[in-house]
Scaffold this motif. Sequence first.
Motif, PDB file in Angstrom:
ATOM      1  N   LEU A 256       0.822  -1.206   0.000  1.00 39.82           N
ATOM      2  CA  LEU A 256       0.000   0.000   0.000  1.00 39.82           C
ATOM      3  C   LEU A 256       0.855   1.256   0.000  1.00 39.82           C
TER       4      LEU A 256
ATOM      5  N   GLY B 129       2.444   1.628  -3.431  1.00 41.09           N
ATOM      6  CA  GLY B 129       1.503   1.789  -4.531  1.00 41.09           C
ATOM      7  C   GLY B 129       1.359   0.572  -5.414  1.00 41.09           C
TER       8      GLY B 129
ATOM      9  N   ARG C 268      -0.124  -2.227  -4.395  1.00 42.97           N
ATOM     10  CA  ARG C 268      -1.432  -2.796  -4.059  1.00 42.97           C
ATOM     11  C   ARG C 268      -2.485  -1.706  -4.174  1.00 42.97           C
ATOM     12  N   ARG C 269      -3.565  -1.983  -4.908  1.00 47.57           N
ATOM     13  CA  ARG C 269      -4.638  -1.008  -5.040  1.00 47.57           C
ATOM     14  C   ARG C 269      -5.978  -1.655  -4.697  1.00 47.57           C
TER      15      ARG C 269
ATOM     16  N   ASP D 267      -4.305   5.428  -3.145  1.00 41.82           N
ATOM     17  CA  ASP D 267      -5.028   5.088  -4.362  1.00 41.82           C
ATOM     18  C   ASP D 267      -6.073   4.011  -4.074  1.00 41.82           C
ATOM     19  N   CYS D 268      -7.341   4.404  -4.048  1.00 45.61           N
ATOM     20  CA  CYS D 268      -8.444   3.469  -3.846  1.00 45.61           C
ATOM     21  C   CYS D 268      -9.729   4.153  -4.301  1.00 45.61           C
TER      22      CYS D 268
END
Length: 466
Positions: free
Chosen positions: A415, A418, A420-421, A438-439
Amino acid sequence: YHGFEPEHDDPFYDRDYNLCILCGRCVRMCQEVRGSAVLAFTFRGPKAKIAPAFGRSHKEAGCEFCGACVDVCPTGALADKASKWDGKPDGSRISTCPFCATGCQIELSHRNRRLSKARASMDPEVNDGQLCVKGRFCQPEVVHHFDRAKRPMLMKGEYFREVAWPEALDKVASVLHGTAPSDFAMLVSPDLTNESLFAARRFVRDVLGSPAIDSTGRLELAGGMGLWSKLFSLPISIKSIVKSDSILVVDLDSRFDFSVVGTKVRQAVDADARLVVIDPRESNLSRIANVWLRPRPGTEGELVRFLGLRLSGKSADLAAAAASSGVEPALLDLAAEILAAGKEMTAVVGPQAFHYEDTGPLAEGLLALSGRESVNFIPLYYGTNARGALEMGIYSEPGGPETGAPDGETLLAGLLAGTRRPKVLYLVGDVPFFDRPDCDFLIVQDTYMPPFKVDAFLPAASLAEA
C-alpha cells in the motif's frame, strides 16, 4: 508573601513560589528519585527559593518535565496548566499509558465527564510512580483538543458533510457488503487495545472473508515478525534494571521519550552499576556512562553483535567490529570487560536502532546475549501495542494467513509503495500516508481527521473514553 512573580513560561505547569514553604520535596524527588538534579535551593535566608541553579531556565537545566515535582508539592506552588482550575475530580480510574510501549500505569481523573488530568500510579513493577512528559501532561490535550473529530462525516457529491451515526454506518456497511474480499484492505494502528485489535481481525477475516489486514506497527518492528517473536520471548522487566550491576544502552535519549526507563538506569548507576552506551549522538545517558562508544550511524548493531558474542563465550572479531563501526579497539575491549564483570545485566535498545535497514547484526547480538545467565532485555519502540498486534494475529506472519501480495510483499509495504490497489481501504487509528492513497472508497476511523479527503469518516473513542 514574598512578592515573587508567578512563572508561566513553561508549557506544562505553572510555578507560584509565593505559596512555597521550602519543604524540599520537589528537590528531593528531582535529585534522589529522578536523578535529574534540575531543582535546587537557591539564595539563602529570606530570599531562599526553589529553582534551577545559576539562573537557568528549566529547559536549559535539563528538565524532562516529568511532573514528579508537581505530584509531590503539598501547597499548590506547582500546578498543571491544563487542570489547575478544575477542582476536586469526580472520580478516577487506573489504566495504562497509551503513548509508548513501556506500559506505565496511570491514574486518570475526570471532572464533569471530561478527562481532567493524568498522574502516575504507584505500580512497583513498571513505573513506580513516575511518568514521562507525554504520559503526565499530554493526555487531556489529546482527548479534548479543539481539532478533535466528534461526528461522522460522508462525502456527498463535492462536499464533506456531517451526518448522523445510522446514516454513516449504513453507507459504510453497504459499501463493504458490495466489495469482494480481494478488493478490500484494512490497516490498524499499533496503539489500539488488544480487544480492538481482536475485533478488527475477526471482522476482516470472519465477516468479510478477507486476509487483507495489517498494522502500521510493522514500521516500528523492523526485521520481520519472526525476529520480534524471538525478542519478545526474552526476559523483559523494567523493575529489574535497578538491580543490575552492568547496563548496556543502545541509541536512547530518555529525556522526553521512555524517561521512566532512563530514571531506572540512573538509579542503577547511583547504586554503582557500570554503564556502557552505544550511540552516535550525545544523550543524557552518554554523559554518565563509564564507556561511551560512538560508532558510525547504522553500525550500532555490529557493536551489539560483537559484545553479545564476546559475553556469551563465542568468538568475536574485535578488529572487524572496530573497523566497521569506527570505534577504537581499546574502547570496545574495555566495554566488553565492564559488561562481563557484572552478574546481573540489562540491555536497553532504543527505537533508532530498530529503524535501520539491516537489523540482522543487532538481533544476532541480542539473541547471543540471551544465552548468558541473568540478562534482562528492554526493547523500546514506538507503537504502544505493537506486541499486542503480534499476539492478536494482525500481521501476516508468523503463522497468519497470507496477504496475497506478490513476491512475499507485506500488505503495508504494498500500500505504501503503490503496488497494491484495493477498491476499498479502511484505516483504523493511524494514517501512514501524506496524501490520499489510491483506492475507490476510503474509510477512516480515528480521533482526528486525516490531512486529505476521505469518503467516510467515523470518529473513534480515545483510550480514556473507552
